[in-house]
Design an enzyme around this catalytic site. Structure first.
Site, PDB file in Angstrom:
ATOM      1  N   HIS A 138       0.823  -1.214   0.000  1.00  0.00           N
ATOM      2  CA  HIS A 138       0.000   0.000   0.000  1.00  0.00           C
ATOM      3  C   HIS A 138       0.852   1.257   0.000  1.00  0.00           C
ATOM      4  O   HIS A 138       2.084   1.209   0.003  1.00  0.00           O
ATOM      5  CB  HIS A 138      -0.963  -0.004   1.197  1.00  0.00           C
ATOM      6  N   CYS A 146       3.036  -5.285   6.478  1.00  0.00           N
ATOM      7  CA  CYS A 146       2.793  -4.934   5.074  1.00  0.00           C
ATOM      8  C   CYS A 146       4.062  -4.389   4.425  1.00  0.00           C
ATOM      9  O   CYS A 146       5.117  -4.291   5.043  1.00  0.00           O
ATOM     10  CB  CYS A 146       1.681  -3.899   4.977  1.00  0.00           C
TER      11      CYS A 146
END
Length: 503
Positions: A138, A146
Site C-alpha cells: 500500500h 505490510c
C-alpha cells in the site's frame, strides 16, 4: 455504462474502479516511453518481486517475445518484522513466498491511498497452520506486516496492475523474498533457521531467472512445486493438494536442466565464500523491519534497520536527492541496534551530537520511541571520556545528516566520582581503537541547561497528502498536474483507524 456493470454482477470494488479517480490515474508518459524502448505493450502481463533486505520492489513486464523484462525498481519506504516468513496473526511479519493477485484484491478505496492484498495465506501457509489477514502492498510509509511504498509509488504500481488486467491477465504473480537469492546472501545467512524455507522458494526464484517466464506454482506435501507438468504417459493433469501426497508430475527437461546448472554454480560459489571466511549475518537483532536508504536519509535519526543499501551510497549523499514519494510526518523508522553500534566501528558520515542534560531523567526527541538502558550507551560514555560535560550527558548517534534533540527540564542531579569512574571504565572497555570520531566529526555543541523551546516543525515532512499523487516517473512537484474530480484524503491519527478501512 455503470448500470451495465452492475447488471453483469461485478463486485463493489470493480464498480468503484470505474469511478475512482485515484485508481484511474494514467500510467506516466515516461513509463510508457520505457515500455516502448523495451518492446513492451501497455497492457501486457506484469510480475512483481519484493526484497526485504534490499528494500526494493521490482515490476517486471512481458515483452513482445513472450519473456519478462525488468521495467522499474521502486524503493520500499517501510516493511516490518524480521527476515523470514509470516507465521501467525499479529507477529508483524511481512509475508514471504509466492502469491497471486487478481482484480478482486485491488483496493481502490484503501485508507492507505491505494493498495492490493498479497493473498496471504496461500495454500502452503494454510497447510502449515499459519495465520494472518489483510497483508497489503500500500501507500504511506507505515507497516504492521505490510509493504509500504508511499502514495506516489503505489499509484504507479496500481496503474500497471490495472492495465495488465485490462489486457487480459487474470492475475499477476507476487514473489516476496528476504533478499536477492545470490550466493553472497545465501552464504551470509547460512546459519539462519529459515534457510530450509529460503532454499525452497529459491527454486522458484531460479526458475524465473533461467526462463524469464512466470513459474507455475503448485503445493503438495507442505512444500512448493514449480513448473510441474503432466507425465508423458498420464491421461490428465496432476491434481495438487498442499497437505496431501504429491501426484505424479515432471518438470520440463529444458527448465529442469537449466535450473540444475544454475543451482550447481550457486552452491559452488557459496562453498567458496564460506571457505574464504564470509561472515555470518547477525541474527536476533531486535530491529523491527527496514526502510530503503533513500527514505531513511530524509528522516531525522532515520535508520535503514534490517535493510541494506547499495555499496558506495551514504545517507549524506542521498539526503540531497529527491525522495520518490511523500514521507508522512507520522513515519516510524526502524530503531537502530545500539549494541551493534557500540561493538562495531562507526561510519565516518555519522556525526555525534552531545546534549548537556542537568535532569535526572533526560529524554531525547526521536522519530521512534527510544529504548531505556542502564548506565548510558556507548556514545554517552564516550562523550564524557572526551570531556563533553561533567553532568549526565546523553549522546545520540544518528545516521541522518541532520539531527535534533530537546532536553526536558527536571530536578538538578550530580555525578559521584565513583559513578564517573565506572562509566569511564565502561567507555574505555567498549571503545574501538583506531576509530576516533573526534578527528572526523564536528565538535559537538553543549546545550545550556534551560527548558527546551518547542521544536519547530520539520518542513521536509508533508503534513497532508494530496488527493492525487504526481507520478514519481515524471517527477512529483507542486506544479504537477492533478486529475479532475479528485477529492482530498484526510490523514488519520493512528495506524489502526487508517487500516480498518482496508477491504
Amino acid at each position: 455504462m455503470t448500470a451495465g456493470v452492475l447488471l453483469s454482477g461485478c463486485d463493489t470494488d470493480q464498480v468503484s474502479l470505474a469511478t475512482n479517480a485515484k485508481a484511474n490515474q494514467p500510467v506516466p508518459p515516461k513509463l510508457i516511453a520505457a515500455m516502448a524502448e523495451k518492446d513492451m505493450d501497455l497492457q501486457s502481463p506484469i510480475l512483481v518481486r519484493l526484497f526485504k533486505q534490499e528494500a526494493e520492489l521490482e515490476v517486471w513486464k512481458q515483452t513482445r517475445n513472450g519473456q519478462f523484462a525488468l521495467l522499474k525498481t521502486y524503493p520500499i519506504c517501510r516493511w516490518s518484522g524480521d527476515l523470514g516468513p509470516k507465521v501467525r496473526e499479529g507477529d508483524r511479519q511481512a509475508p514471504e513466498g509466492f502469491y497471486s493477485i487478481n482484480p478482486s484484491q485491488m483496493n481502490p478505496q484503501s485508507s492507505y491511498y491505494l493498495s492490493f492484498n498479497t493473498g496471504y495465506p496461500n495454500a502452503f501457509d494454510k497447510a502449515l497452520g499459519r495465520t494472518g489477514s489483510q497483508l497489503m502492498v500500500h501507500g504511506d510509509c507505515s507497516s504492521r506486516g505490510c509493504y509500504a511504498m508511499t502514495d506516489e509509488q503505489i499509484a504507479e504500481i496500481y496503474s500497471l496492475g490495472r492495465e495488465s488486467f485490462f489486457g487480459g491477465q487474470k492475475a499477476f504473480q507476487l514473489q516476496a523474498y528476504p533478499f536477492k537469492m545470490t550466493p553472497v546472501n545465501m552464504a551470509r545467512h547460512r546459519n539462519n533457521p529459515n534457510m530450509p524455507f529460503w532454499k525452497m522458494i529459491k527454486e522458484g526464484y531460479d526458475h524465473f531467472e533461467v526462463t524469464r517466464q512466470e513459474p507455475k506454482v503448485d503445493f503438495c506435501e507442505k512444500k512448493y512445486v514449480f513448473d510441474a507438468a503432466r507425465p508423458a504417459d498420464a491421461k490428465r493433469d496432476p491434481v495438487f493438494d498442499a497437505s496431501a501426497k504429491c501426484p505424479a508430475y515432471v518438470i520440463p527437461e529444458e527448465i529442469a536442466s537449466a535450473v540444475r546448472e544454475k543451482q550447481q554454480q550457486d552452491e559452488a560459489a557459496v562453498a567458496r565464500l564460506v571457505a574464504k571466511g564470509t561472515p555470518v549475518a547477525r541474527m536476533n537483532t531486535g530491529i523491527d523491519g527496514g526502510m530503503n536508504k533513500v527514505f531513511a536519509a530524509k528522516i531525522p535519526e532515520g535508520s535503514t534497520g534490517l535493510s541494506e543499501g547499495a555499496e558506495g551510497t551514504t545517507l549524506q549523499m542521498l539526503a540531497m536527492a529527491k525522495a520518490p514519494g511523500t514521507i508522512p510526518g507520522h513515519v516510524n523508522p526502524p530503531k537502530p541496534n545500539l549494541d551493534a553500534v557500540a561493538s562495531a566501528p562507526a561510519p565516518r558520515e555519522e556525526p555525534v551530537v552531545a546534549v548537556s542534560a542537568p535532569a535526572a531523567n533526560t529524554r531525547v526527541a526521536s522519530a521512534a520511541p527510544a529504548e531505556k538502558s542502564e548506565g548510558g550507551g556507548f556514545f554517552s560514555n564516550l562523550g564524557r571520556k572526551m570531556g563533553f560535560g561533567t553532568a549526565d550527558t546523553t549522546a545520540t548517534a544518528t545516521p541522518a545528516p541532520q539531527a535534533t534533540a530537546s532536553v526536558a527540564p527536571a530536578a538538578q542531579t550530580s555525578t559521584t566520582p565513583a559513578t564517573a569512574a565506572s562509566r569511564l571504565k565502561a567507555a574505555v572497555t567498549r571503545f574501538v581503537p583506531g576509530q576516533d570520531k573526534t578527528k572526523d566529526a564536528p565538535k559537538p555543541a553543549v546545550a545550556a541547561a534551560k527548558p527546551a523551546e518547542p521544536p519547530k516543525p520539520d518542513t521536509r515532512l508533508a503534513a497532508t497528502r494530496p488527493a492525487l499523487k504526481p507520478s514519481v516517473s515524471d517527477g512529483a512537484g507542486d506544479n504537477a498536474p492533478m486529475i479532475s474530480g479528485a477529492a482530498p484524503v484526510v490523514q488519520s491519527n493512528s495506524f489502526d483507524s487508517r487500516f480498518s478501512a482496508v477491504k
